[in-house]
Scaffold this motif. Sequence first.
Motif, PDB file in Angstrom:
ATOM      1  N   VAL B 519      -7.106  -1.399   2.363  1.00 25.40           N
ATOM      2  CA  VAL B 519      -6.842  -0.893   1.019  1.00 25.40           C
ATOM      3  C   VAL B 519      -6.191  -1.957   0.132  1.00 25.40           C
ATOM      4  O   VAL B 519      -6.087  -1.784  -1.065  1.00 25.40           O
ATOM      5  CB  VAL B 519      -5.968   0.371   1.043  1.00 25.40           C
ATOM      6  CG1 VAL B 519      -6.740   1.523   1.657  1.00 25.40           C
ATOM      7  CG2 VAL B 519      -4.672   0.134   1.800  1.00 25.40           C
ATOM      8  N   ASP B 520      -5.717  -3.038   0.735  1.00 22.81           N
ATOM      9  CA  ASP B 520      -5.059  -4.069  -0.063  1.00 22.81           C
ATOM     10  C   ASP B 520      -5.243  -5.426   0.614  1.00 22.81           C
ATOM     11  O   ASP B 520      -5.124  -5.532   1.833  1.00 22.81           O
ATOM     12  CB  ASP B 520      -3.559  -3.735  -0.180  1.00 22.81           C
ATOM     13  CG  ASP B 520      -2.912  -4.480  -1.332  1.00 22.81           C
ATOM     14  OD1 ASP B 520      -3.616  -5.268  -2.000  1.00 22.81           O
ATOM     15  OD2 ASP B 520      -1.705  -4.271  -1.552  1.00 22.81           O
ATOM     16  N   ARG B 522      -3.907  -9.435   0.201  1.00 20.99           N
ATOM     17  CA  ARG B 522      -3.079 -10.409  -0.524  1.00 20.99           C
ATOM     18  C   ARG B 522      -3.350 -11.777   0.084  1.00 20.99           C
ATOM     19  O   ARG B 522      -2.932 -12.055   1.203  1.00 20.99           O
ATOM     20  CB  ARG B 522      -1.603 -10.060  -0.393  1.00 20.99           C
ATOM     21  CG  ARG B 522      -1.313  -8.684  -1.005  1.00 20.99           C
ATOM     22  CD  ARG B 522       0.135  -8.350  -0.919  1.00 20.99           C
ATOM     23  NE  ARG B 522       0.312  -6.981  -1.404  1.00 20.99           N
ATOM     24  CZ  ARG B 522       1.470  -6.369  -1.396  1.00 20.99           C
ATOM     25  NH1 ARG B 522       2.551  -6.981  -0.919  1.00 20.99           N
ATOM     26  NH2 ARG B 522       1.570  -5.142  -1.846  1.00 20.99           N
ATOM     27  N   TRP B 601       0.450  -3.080   7.950  1.00 22.22           N
ATOM     28  CA  TRP B 601       0.028  -4.366   7.412  1.00 22.22           C
ATOM     29  C   TRP B 601      -0.304  -5.290   8.558  1.00 22.22           C
ATOM     30  O   TRP B 601       0.411  -5.319   9.554  1.00 22.22           O
ATOM     31  CB  TRP B 601       1.138  -4.997   6.561  1.00 22.22           C
ATOM     32  CG  TRP B 601       1.280  -4.278   5.254  1.00 22.22           C
ATOM     33  CD1 TRP B 601       2.003  -3.163   5.033  1.00 22.22           C
ATOM     34  CD2 TRP B 601       0.676  -4.632   4.016  1.00 22.22           C
ATOM     35  NE1 TRP B 601       1.889  -2.768   3.718  1.00 22.22           N
ATOM     36  CE2 TRP B 601       1.078  -3.660   3.075  1.00 22.22           C
ATOM     37  CE3 TRP B 601      -0.171  -5.677   3.609  1.00 22.22           C
ATOM     38  CZ2 TRP B 601       0.669  -3.688   1.750  1.00 22.22           C
ATOM     39  CZ3 TRP B 601      -0.578  -5.709   2.298  1.00 22.22           C
ATOM     40  CH2 TRP B 601      -0.171  -4.718   1.374  1.00 22.22           C
ATOM     41  N   GLY B 616      -3.480  -4.736   3.872  1.00 21.74           N
ATOM     42  CA  GLY B 616      -2.932  -3.393   3.991  1.00 21.74           C
ATOM     43  C   GLY B 616      -4.015  -2.480   4.555  1.00 21.74           C
ATOM     44  O   GLY B 616      -5.118  -2.413   4.018  1.00 21.74           O
ATOM     45  N   ARG B 620      -8.336   6.077   4.483  1.00 26.49           N
ATOM     46  CA  ARG B 620      -8.624   6.347   3.082  1.00 26.49           C
ATOM     47  C   ARG B 620      -8.864   7.827   2.865  1.00 26.49           C
ATOM     48  O   ARG B 620      -9.353   8.511   3.767  1.00 26.49           O
ATOM     49  CB  ARG B 620      -9.887   5.567   2.731  1.00 26.49           C
ATOM     50  CG  ARG B 620      -9.926   5.111   1.339  1.00 26.49           C
ATOM     51  CD  ARG B 620     -10.952   4.028   1.159  1.00 26.49           C
ATOM     52  NE  ARG B 620     -12.124   4.241   2.005  1.00 26.49           N
ATOM     53  CZ  ARG B 620     -13.061   3.321   2.138  1.00 26.49           C
ATOM     54  NH1 ARG B 620     -12.959   2.184   1.534  1.00 26.49           N
ATOM     55  NH2 ARG B 620     -14.113   3.554   2.887  1.00 26.49           N
ATOM     56  N   ALA B 813      -5.745   4.048  -3.141  1.00 27.76           N
ATOM     57  CA  ALA B 813      -5.244   2.716  -2.832  1.00 27.76           C
ATOM     58  C   ALA B 813      -3.725   2.773  -2.739  1.00 27.76           C
ATOM     59  O   ALA B 813      -3.118   3.714  -3.215  1.00 27.76           O
ATOM     60  CB  ALA B 813      -5.649   1.724  -3.899  1.00 27.76           C
TER      61      ALA B 813
END
Lengths: 71, 813
Positions: B519-520, B522, B601, B616, B620, B813
């Motif tokens: 969902v994430d 970085r 994470w 992440g 969902r 999200a």
Amino acid sequence: MNIIYLLIPLSLLLLSLAVWAFFWAVRNNQFDDLETPALDVLEDEDDVRKRRSSRQAAGSGENSTADEDRE
Amino acid sequence: MSETSCFHCGEPVPPGVELSVEIDGEARPMCCSGCRAVATLIHESGLGRYYDFRDRLPERPEADRAGDYLAWDRDAVLDYHATAPGADRRSIVLVLENVHCAACAWLVNHYLSGFPGVAESRLDVGDGRLRLTFDPAATPLSQLAAALDRLGYPPHLDTPDSGVERDRNERHRMLRYLMVSALGMMQVMSYALAKYIGAFQGMDAQTEEFFRLISMLVAVPVALYAGQPFYRSALRHLMQRHLGIDVPVAAALLIALFSSVLITLFGEGEVYFDSVVMFLFFLLLGRFAVMVARQRSGAVHSALARALPDQARRVTDRGTETVGVVELAAGDRVLVGDGEVVPADGRVVEGRGRVDESLLSGESEPRGRVPGDAVLAGSLVAGGSLTVRIEAVGQATVISGIIELLSEARRRRPRLALLADRAAGIFIAVILASSVVAGVAWGLHDPSRVIPITLAMLVVACPCALALGTPTALAAATRSLAEQGVLTANPDALEALPDITHVMLDKTGTLTEPRMAIVDVRAAQPDRALAVAAALERASAHPIASAFRTHDDGRPVIDADSVAGAGVSAEIDGRRWWLGRADWVAGMAGHAIEVPAEGIWIALASHDPASIATFGIDSRLRRGARELVAGLEQAGIEVHLASGDRAVNVRRIAEQLGIEHAEAGMSPQDKLARVAELQAQGARVAMVGDGINDAPVLAGADIAIALAEGAAIARTQADLVATGRDLRPLVDLFRRAPKVRRVIRQNLTWALTYNISALPLAAVGLVPPWAAAIGMSASSLAVVLNAQRLGRRTVPARGAASMAAGETAPGAA
């Protein structure tokens, strides 16, 4: 109009024939798969032959396939 | 959509992935190596027409996960699961996953029949059962099973006492009844038509007599044979001293039949053979549709097949051997590796790892297990490897206990149809009594009119329209709901749906997707980080690995190594990479890596600090979850969230969806108790769930709604099954239910009004039998036409394209 006395009993004969044929079909699992046989007619003969020959070369020569295994 | 979609599974090809297979001289795009493998296999087997035949897209196949099925060749396994119809033949039933459409069956049947020694291969699209007859000496079962797995249909062994035969016999019997009544109806109607025309054009008495006789000759055997299901059920109800719905039906059939026989033989007047067989045919048609839906929604006997593995690695003095699960006994030690399912209840004696019990308890995150801890059959080892000493097998396991709980809950289920039954029973009793009274009265007054008047009363009062009112409306609603992705296993549920005051929702797998998703991200170069992570995850069997699969572009991986409970490492593009728990990756790569405290994470890094990336991971929200909760609340229904998961996760989902009543950490017993508590307060509770842990609750709720994707056992308890991955059809279901009930009420009101107003007229001799017959047919027709209004589509059906596309749309999200 007298002909109906012959024709209608004849139609009963046909009816019992139809019922018998239907029972036979149910007994022989003809109604178990109503979906895939519809696809078989769409297949090219060439594909079937090619597939069969390639498989038989690989396998031991067993030639029973699902395409024709209904007794 | 501008992006390319995968030729095999239809999902969008992720950017950067360039895989293709040449089919029919054209390079077809593929989204992952799993799809590429299956498409190549299909093409090379000469079965490429599958792509022309299919009308539904397949699941995305697991990449390189074709399991081994060696234990399936052991005699103990074959003796337990298979029959031996001939000396060198074995016949076995396998349950396949991912069977969607006729093209799947075509593909499987043709693919298997090419193997030497395979005599019969028949796949039922409805329940995914494959009946296979083969010669173990020519091709061992393990090879056939592995072939199915490679093709994207992982097989499971079915329990031997399965009801497959019983289902098939029932289907055959119903087909015979249905066909006999259809043929009989056509014949008798044609005779009746001749008689009606004769009545206007003039027909001599002898010919008319002949038509009556011949109608009787056809109608009597047809009604006696094809009406058996109703007579039997009516008899059973009467012996239990209560008037079921089949009692008036059977009475109407038999009374109409025998009064017509009496008239044909002794009296004169109208006969109703045509009405009898037509009535019978429509009744059978309804019963047949319900039976098919019930059989398709799955059956209890295969419920365990998908939840438990078929083989296990038993630890002996001389190392490990692969055995069938049926061979295991208490005291055996089994080795359960990363990504494998625990075959029986037991205690860890060696090794450590994390165990995912989401299917059993609803807990979404795997929990650590060390020697001495208990593990349950059906849970998944995710990270690590365990040696387990078995304490309970088969019936003694916790999972079997849940199934036991379920059958108990089922017996307690409130009977919704009871009231309607009683009303029909009273009605038929009134009719019979008043016909007898009128007959006796006329017998004293004018004996010549007894038969015509009694008959007119019986015909006028024939509860045809009354009996048809509910089933035709339910059949029409069932059909149109099925088009939108909701299967109706128990039509009574549609009628009861508007009474629902509370809906209890499960979280894991119901409101959220069963699989984890990223969902994430970085990272400095997100695309590259994802591709490297995906390549690394190929080496891992951890459930999180599946979240990365769409990003795999097939780049080569050297020297991959998986560290239990920590992560994986490998050499990619000439550099060493680590992927896994942030602290572990930080230690190995030698950088400080920060991740947020909340949520799951995982980190990726090489020795280059610029390469650090964090992902992440979360389950969902399912598509349509928001619409479902909003729609229910709008309809004034109280929404409850009951989950076996931890409070943090449950609270987060509840906040996202705006659900007020959310409870966490609930066992199946807790959920069932909660439902019972609500019911005791006068609430009508519908439960929506998917897992094995939901099954008892589903059985105890007033209405049970399951997801087709979920555990088979949940589906068997369901009144309604949502077939897609989307929850929106359920919103439509709740919106439509009041309309179904309105039409049923209209039908019943109309039928009752007609019957009640016509009965006194017939009793005083104002209705000649022919008018009674017309009235009866007209009232039935009105009811049927009214019911057809429910079949009209109000919302466009979901297309295959939207089904596949929504998969990658970002949810919560």
